[in-house]
Write a protein that holds these residues in place. Structure first.
Motif, mmCIF file in Angstrom:
data_model
loop_
_atom_site.group_PDB
_atom_site.id
_atom_site.type_symbol
_atom_site.label_atom_id
_atom_site.label_comp_id
_atom_site.label_asym_id
_atom_site.label_seq_id
_atom_site.Cartn_x
_atom_site.Cartn_y
_atom_site.Cartn_z
ATOM 1 N N PRO A 1 -53.207 44.968 56.162
ATOM 2 C CA PRO A 1 -54.101 45.153 55.014
ATOM 3 C C PRO A 1 -54.325 46.641 54.738
ATOM 4 N N GLY A 2 -54.480 46.988 53.462
ATOM 5 C CA GLY A 2 -54.530 48.365 52.994
ATOM 6 C C GLY A 2 -55.237 49.376 53.872
ATOM 7 N N PRO A 3 -56.529 49.202 54.197
ATOM 8 C CA PRO A 3 -57.263 50.226 54.955
ATOM 9 C C PRO A 3 -56.720 50.468 56.362
ATOM 10 N N TRP A 4 -55.915 49.549 56.872
ATOM 11 C CA TRP A 4 -55.433 49.645 58.237
ATOM 12 C C TRP A 4 -54.022 50.230 58.339
ATOM 13 N N ARG A 5 -53.383 50.480 57.220
ATOM 14 C CA ARG A 5 -51.959 50.778 57.261
ATOM 15 C C ARG A 5 -51.600 52.071 57.978
ATOM 16 N N ARG A 6 -52.508 53.026 58.031
ATOM 17 C CA ARG A 6 -52.210 54.255 58.741
ATOM 18 C C ARG A 6 -53.024 54.368 60.042
ATOM 19 N N ALA A 7 -53.530 53.253 60.516
ATOM 20 C CA ALA A 7 -54.405 53.271 61.690
ATOM 21 C C ALA A 7 -53.647 53.138 63.007
ATOM 22 N N PHE A 8 -52.408 52.647 62.980
ATOM 23 C CA PHE A 8 -51.683 52.374 64.208
ATOM 24 C C PHE A 8 -50.277 52.961 64.138
ATOM 25 N N PRO A 9 -49.771 53.439 65.285
ATOM 26 C CA PRO A 9 -48.364 53.872 65.304
ATOM 27 C C PRO A 9 -47.456 52.650 65.368
ATOM 28 N N VAL A 10 -46.468 52.616 64.499
ATOM 29 C CA VAL A 10 -45.550 51.476 64.448
ATOM 30 C C VAL A 10 -44.121 51.903 64.781
ATOM 31 N N GLY A 11 -43.686 53.059 64.274
ATOM 32 C CA GLY A 11 -42.340 53.544 64.530
ATOM 33 C C GLY A 11 -42.339 54.792 65.391
ATOM 34 N N LEU A 12 -41.267 54.975 66.158
ATOM 35 C CA LEU A 12 -41.088 56.155 66.998
ATOM 36 C C LEU A 12 -39.641 56.624 66.866
ATOM 37 N N ALA A 13 -39.452 57.899 66.573
ATOM 38 C CA ALA A 13 -38.113 58.484 66.505
ATOM 39 C C ALA A 13 -38.100 59.776 67.312
ATOM 40 N N MET A 14 -37.026 60.001 68.055
ATOM 41 C CA MET A 14 -36.912 61.188 68.902
ATOM 42 C C MET A 14 -35.487 61.729 68.868
#
Length: 265
Positions: free
Chosen positions: A246-259
């Motif tokens: 849901p909209g307000p949560w979209r930047r609240a958690f790390p989902v992708g990792l690139a190194m």
């Protein structure tokens, strides 16, 4: 979930991927069929292209390649691509797709903790697309990468963030702790029936996954002699996630990792 020995992971996971190969391929081809790659398409994100840099005429290994969507993407950028995967059924699909798309890619069956290549074979190595939980032993995995990479070569990891392995979708699609998986720091090999249930196969076959923390990944790759150049974490709205939050949560958690990791000369 049931705890199993790490040494059983390869055989059990080969069986589950062989079992779900047909319905999984129909799912893949719905978005990224051979026509997409014949037109020069890529499933690799801009951020990961930037980390990898130019690949034209370089020998590139795609680890845990599945049916070859990432391998085809790198081939479309001019790399000389080899793909390795544990499931022969997935490799049959990969070879078929590459042939129809008109791309020359070598596919080999192998285990990522015992790669079937000579030391110093590849200029670039890539792995991505939901692979981290399937790694049987992260330290052996890292050592194999370092061995088959040429001095001065580059490894790019592009996968779901380890944090996502211990959460699941709760009420209102909000993330909640997946209690059965033991939590972020629980790296036990655990068997359960998610994939064959999701793909609605006639046979229920258990898969085995492990939670590898960020520190486990970093320490394994560093301990293998590779040098960290850049690390990026992505939120839900980066396009690297699963079902949208849901909209307000979209930047609240790390989902992708690139190194990006380099092998010293």
């Amino acid at each position: 979930m049931t705890r199993v020995q790490a040494g059983r992971m390869a055989a059990m996971n080969r069986r589950v991927w062989d079992t779900i190969s047909d319905p999984w391929q129909r799912r893949q081809d719905g978005g990224y069929g051979w026509r997409f790659f014949k037109r020069g398409g890529s499933v690799i994100t801009v951020e990961v292209h930037r980390l990898m840099g130019p690949v034209k005429r370089l020998a590139l290994l795609d680890m845990q390649c599945g049916s070859g969507e990432a391998a085809l993407s790198w081939a479309n950028r001019g790399a000389r691509v080899t793909g390795v995967d544990i499931s022969e059924r997935r490799l049959v699909e990969a070879r078929k797709k590459a042939e129809i798309a008109g791309r020359k890619i070598t596919y080999v069956r192998g285990n990522v903790v015992r790669l079937p290549f000579r030391n110093g074979t590849f200029d670039r190595i890539y792995t991505g697309g939901g692979i981290v939980g399937w790694i049987p032993d992260v330290n052996r995995w890292a050592r194999e990468i370092a061995l088959v990479l040429k001095p001065g070569g580059r490894f790019v990891y592009d996968c779901n963030h380890p944090f996502t392995l211990c959460i699941t979708e709760g009420r209102g699609r909000l993330p909640v702790l997946a209690r059965a998986r033991g939590g972020y720091f629980d790296s036990r090999p655990l068997a359960y029936y998610s994939m064959t249930t999701w793909m609605k196969t006639k046979r229920r076959v258990a898969q085995v996954e492990r939670n590898w923390s960020m520190s486990a990944l970093l320490n394994a790759l560093s301990g293998a002699g590779l040098r960290l150049v850049r690390v990026e974490e992505f939120p839900e709205d980066s396009g690297l996630g699963r079902a949208p939050l849901p909209g307000p949560w979209r930047r609240a958690f790390p989902v992708g990792l690139a190194m990006r990791w380099d092998k010293p000369r």
